[in-house]
Each structure stands twice: as C-alpha cells, then as structure tokens.
Design an enzyme around this catalytic site. Structure first.
Site, PDB file in Angstrom:
ATOM      1  N   ASP A 130     -46.243 -10.327  20.493  1.00  0.00           N
ATOM      2  CA  ASP A 130     -45.272 -10.903  19.578  1.00  0.00           C
ATOM      3  C   ASP A 130     -43.992 -10.050  19.612  1.00  0.00           C
ATOM      4  OD1 ASP A 130     -44.875 -12.866  17.366  1.00  0.00           O
ATOM      5  OD2 ASP A 130     -44.591 -11.035  16.201  1.00  0.00           O
TER       6      ASP A 130
ATOM      7  N   GLU B 225     -43.087 -12.429  23.991  1.00  0.00           N
ATOM      8  CA  GLU B 225     -41.808 -13.010  23.614  1.00  0.00           C
ATOM      9  C   GLU B 225     -40.707 -12.024  24.000  1.00  0.00           C
ATOM     10  OE1 GLU B 225     -42.445 -15.681  19.676  1.00  0.00           O
ATOM     11  OE2 GLU B 225     -42.581 -13.536  19.332  1.00  0.00           O
TER      12      GLU B 225
END
Ligand code: CA
Length: 636
Positions: free
Chosen positions: A324, A353
């Site tokens: 993340d 990400e």
C-alpha cells in the site's frame, strides 16, 4: 535541509526480536534505545485480567533489552513497559506473533500447535514468471458474507476451506468459483491485525482494514474466536492451505506505510518519534493521509519490514505482497525486501502502489514511485494507472470516460498499457495523460488493471459515464475492458467481482460501508453468466498463449505492431517466428469493417465468446466489427 528524514543518532540492533519461544523457555527481546528501564508484563489472558508478573528487563547492547522466562509459556499474554523521560508507556510487542482480542496484548505462541493437519505438506502451486500472474483482489469478508454465498463460515477465514459450495442458483461459489475462473493468485485485502473493527462484535462494523495494529499476526474479526490467540493463526493457515490445494497462490496486502494510531501506536510508545517521518515543524508528517507515515529508510524500520514479510512468507507460505502506498517507502528498502525474499523463494511476487497519499519529506529520488520503478529490482511492479484510467476513465472524475466508453483520446494510454509501460516505438508519449515516458524496465514491473477496491467498481463507472446506454451495452464495454486487461503485457489484475458486474450502488469509497454494499453478490453469477464466461475464457486464453506474456521489454518492442487505424479502433499484432495473434477492438457505438494485414485467420475471441478453441474463420482480409466489440484472431 531541515527535514528530519534521517535519524542517525539511534543505535541499531541486528539480531532477532520478539518473544523467542521454546518449550523450555521464552526469550523476550525488545529494541527500545531511548528507554531508561524496560519491563516485561505477563497476563493470563489477552483481555481484562490483571498483570500477573512484571519483570525487569536487562540491557544487552545496541538499544536492546532482554528477559528470559523459564517454562512453557505457550498461551501466556504479554506486553512491554518502558520508562522514557520519567514517563511509563505500556505497549504490545511490535514483533508479537499472536495476540488476544483486538490485539491489545501479545501472546507467546508455540506455532507448531497452530499448524493444521498436513501443514508440512502445504505447497504453493507451481509458478515461474511474474507476467504469468493473474491476480484477483479480494476482501475476506466480502467473499462469503452474502446470504446466498452457499458458505457457512460467512465473513471468516474458514469460508476459504469450504468445498462444494453453490449459490441458490446452483452455481459454484467460494474457492471453487476462483478455481473455475482460472486466476493464479488471490490477493487478500489487509488480513494482518488491524484496529478498526471491534473483534468482540464483528458484525457491528465493516472496514477494508488499512489501519494496521499488529503487523505480524492475522486479523481477529475473521476468526471464529478472536479471544484465543492460537485460533486466528490456525484458521489463517487453513485458508492458505485450501487455496494452495485448489491451485491458487496467495498475496497479502501489506500496509507498512502508516499505523492505525499515531501517538498511541506501539511503535511510538516504545521509541517515540523514531518510526515516523516528521515535518519541518517537528509534527508527524502525513504522506499517507492517515495522520502519520513511517520512515522505511531508518535501519530499524527497514529491518522491521524485512523481518515481517520474511515471517509471513516462511510461517504462512505467503506467495506475494502488495505494498500500500509504496511510493512512501524508499527504493533501498523495497530492494532489500526483494533480496531477502529471494533467499526463501524467488517466485514470490512484489508489487505496489507507486504513489503516495500526500507530500512526504522523503526526497523524491528515494521514493518507490511509479516514475522511479526503473530504479527498483525488475521483479518489483507498480500499478499502471495509465491503462486503468485509459480503459475506462479517470477514477475521481466520475463522468469522464476512457477508451471503451467513448473517450478515444485515451487510446494512447491503452497502447502504452498493452506494451506494459515499457518502451515501444509506436507509442507517442506526448499523448499520454499521466506518464510522459516509459517507466517500466521490464513487463514484470507493470500491473495491468481496470479497477480495484478503491473508487467506483468498473460496472458502476461504466454506468456513471454512459447513463443513457443500456445494460447490454455496459456488458459489451465491460467485456472490452476485460479483453484489454487480459491481452496486455505485464501482470494482470482483476478486482473481485468484476466478472459478476460487481456494483456498490455507485459508492466510490466503500471502506466503512455495510456488507450490503461491499459483499460479492453471488446471484449475479447467474444474471451475468455471459460476462463470467467471457472473463473465464480470456483467462484461459492468456494462460495458453505465451505471446500475451512476453518476458522482456525487448520482445515487446520487437513483437508488437500497432496497425494504423481510426481513433475508435485499436488493432495490433503480436508475433514470433511461428505464430501471429491479432487483437482488434472497436470501441465505437457504430459497427465498422476493417482490413486485416493478411488473409486466413482463426477467431478465438469475438464479442460473444472468448477462449482457447476456434469459434470462427476469416478466409479473406475483411473483419466486420459490431459496435463495442473486440476480437482476438490467430493466423491460420
Ligand atoms: Ca483487529
């Protein structure tokens, strides 16, 4: 520079930390270099009981403290207390491998006792190259919570252990649905212990779980008994084991970039300030948009992250990690994680990400951003927002379409995605909406997708952008999207339920929405049978055709040729010395006829069906393309 992203005045400890269990004794080891005293607190349970023993710990150098307690401590709960500047803080061991309800106390655990039957023979399905992965992003609770799921253990890890489950309509659900679809990896939304859902009353609230509490143990609300620290571990392993048995690898979504609490986090209570980046005013910087951001570039944060992923990979046989807000981590740490996991199993997937949630003091050149992907190991990938928004439009501008729903200016973004963000001479980089140059060194660095848990579901996005079109047209556009994702180079990724036309009733951020919004609605498998079959067929096709899974940027440059075409058309060939595939998409609401480069083609995919068998034949060079329809042809 006044940014406090360096913290060189802390001594590092390189040995093992945590509660190191044997049947004869447990060694408790804590890193707390700024504490003047440290104590080990032992409790009979993980909830409300009073401390049974408070034992002073001894300094062993390099900021570490230790206490050895004799006897078999399996099932004993514990915390640490540290005294810093005269103030005593009690915290859970960040290295705790087990915990009581809501993760308020750690637990000493004999992990052998948490192994399901035959765990020693748990083997991940064979897997060789990252571009062979077809990921399926799934929330544990969403998977089974629907009353029509056919699964008994609704919302639990154990739902993944059930076999023969079917919907009211008689179609496969559960793990057998995933196997039927043909994906290679189940990517689980946060399943480490997070803070938000009260484990005593799991039905009272819902959360995606991006608020980490204890990084090295499973979330309790998905277990059948969150009070007993053994249970969640065993049930998590049972889940992994049955997924592996059904041919599915497992990826965990990991959220090391911030903690669920800030001042009161375990990290911050034990070594105030150290684990976090601060801004120039000395306040917690907030690059995660969650009140804080961790400082991966500091040696003991980096060590924590490396130790944590290594633990999940070895103790739980996890096959991949999705980071993340990976852009908040420094490049050196991400590469260190890659090399550490390579020692265990080089086929473990790593991706994340490639962006942040806000400004960070970490210098841009050190951030594991999408644009810096070329500085990461070639087996660390970033999500391609270029193709994601190229296919179906901007994630935040709900009414703005992409290529499949009528915005043909996005065609170049799709072409860039077809080439897996690698260099291709026919991509005009000036026409891209986001990137202005190739950012992947190799196709193993790009995750190709159209939708994920964030933002509108693909189905809801198609409806938002084309309110006047019909359900039949949404299905066509959805099929085009699937065709583009599953024929593009790189790593494929599907949001769970895309194949069932998943809707969240237009809610674009469902992180605390009720089950009614978030659940996988299994009756849609019957309602959207043709869509499900289309995804299944495309997945089978991708797995059968190495040309859709080229392993190097050099092969992509050499093998893919985009044919000149009108803005609403995307036509390209992929070829090697003995095979040519042609992908053609007509995104317009009108039919058209195109001229193929040669005569004699077998049809593998048309607007209705997709798969590995020949469903038609084109003898000449003419291909009639109905509205909003894609084809995959193979040169006969
Ligand atoms: Ca929890």
């Amino acid at each position: 520079m006044s940014f406090m992203y360096e913290a060189n005045n802390y001594t590092s400890y390189t040995g093992k930390l945590g509660a190191l269990y044997t049947t004869d004794e447990t060694i408790f080891r804590l890193w707390a270099p700024t504490a003047s005293k440290a104590y080990l607190n032992l409790y009979p349970d993980g909830d409300a009981s009073k401390c049974e023993k408070k034992l002073e710990m001894t300094q062993i150098g390099n900021g570490a403290w230790e206490k050895t307690e004799h006897g078999n401590l399996d099932g004993v709960y514990y915390t640490y207390s540290v005294i810093i500047d005269g103030i005593e803080n009690e915290a859970v061991d960040p290295y705790a491998k087990a915990a009581g309800v809501n993760g308020k106390r750690g637990m000493v655990v004999n992990l052998v006792l948490t192994n399901p039957d035959d765990w020693e023979n748990d083997v991940s399905p064979s897997f060789s190259h990252p571009v062979d992965a077809i990921l399926y992003e799934l929330h544990i609770r969403d998977f089974s919570i629907d009353k029509n799921s056919g699964m008994e253990n609704k919302g639990k890890y154990l739902a993944f252990t059930e076999t023969g489950t079917i919907s009211n309509e008689g179609l496969k659900t559960g793990v057998e649905h995933l196997a039927e679809l043909g994906i290679t990896h189940v990517h689980l939304l946060p399943s480490f212990d997070y803070c938000s859902v009260d484990e005593r009353y799991p039905h009272k609230s819902y959360n995606w779980g991006y608020d980490p509490g204890n990084y090295n143990l499973p979330e309790g609300s998905y277990s059948t008994d969150p009070y007993n620290g053994h249970v969640r571990i065993k049930e998590f392993k049972q889940m992994i084991k049955n997924l592996h048995k059904n041919g599915l690898r497992v990826v965990m979504d990991v959220v090391y970039n911030h903690t669920g609490t800030t001042i009161e986090s375990n990290f911050n209570k034990l070594v105030p300030g150290y684990y976090y980046r601060m801004d120039e005013n000395g306040d917690f910087s907030d690059g995660a948009a969650c009140d804080n951001e961790t400082a991966s570039e500091r040696s003991m944060v980096r060590k924590f992250m490396v130790d944590s992923v290594v633990y999940w990979a070895t103790e739980y046989n996890i096959d991949g990690f999705r980071f993340d807000l990976m852009g908040l981590h420094d490049i050196e740490t991400m590469n260190a994680i890659r090399y550490a996991l390579d020692e265990i199993d080089p086929s473990i997937l790593l991706y994340g990400e490639g962006w942040t949630g806000g400004p960070t003091p970490l210098p841009e050149k050190r951030q594991a951003l999408k644009k810096n992907t070329h500085m990461l190991d070639k087996r660390i990938a970033a999500f391609s927002d270029d193709i994601r928004d190229g296919i179906k439009g901007h994630v935040f501008k709900h009414k703005e379409p992409g290529f499949v729903n009528g915005n043909f200016k996005r065609k170049t973004d799709v072409m860039f995605g077809v080439a897996a963000s690698c260099y291709h001479p026919q991509v005009d980089y000036q026409k891209l909406f986001y990137s202005k140059e190739p950012w992947a060194k190799e196709p193993s660095q790009t995750v190709t997708y159209a939708s994920a848990h964030d933002n509108l579901t693909l189905w809801d996005k198609l409806k938002a952008t084309c309110p006047k079109q019909s359900e039949a047209e949404y299905i066509k556009m959805n099929k085009l999207s699937a065709l583009l994702v599953l024929t593009s180079q790189g790593i494929s990724f599907i949001h769970a339920g895309e194949e069932l036309a998943r809707t969240k009733n237009g809610i674009d951020n469902s992180f605390i929405s009720p089950d009614e919004i978030n659940k996988l609605d299994w009756k849609r498998k019957k309602e959207y049978k043709s869509l499900f079959e289309y995804y299944k067929g495309l997945i089978a096709l991708r797995k059968s055709q190495p040309l859709f899974r080229l392993q190097t940027a050099g092969e992509i440059e050499k093998s893919i040729t985009f044919l000149p075409s009108d803005p609403h058309l995307l036509i390209y060939t992929i070829n090697n010395s003995n095979q040519t595939l042609l992908v053609a998409v007509n995104a317009d609401i009108n039919a058209c006829t195109i001229t193929l480069p040669e005569s004699g083609w077998n049809v593998l995919v048309n607007g209705e069906c997709a798969g590995t068998t020949v469903i038609g034949r084109i003898d000449d060079t003419t291909l009639y393309m109905p509205p909003q329809t894609g084809f995959v042809l193979e040169k006969a």
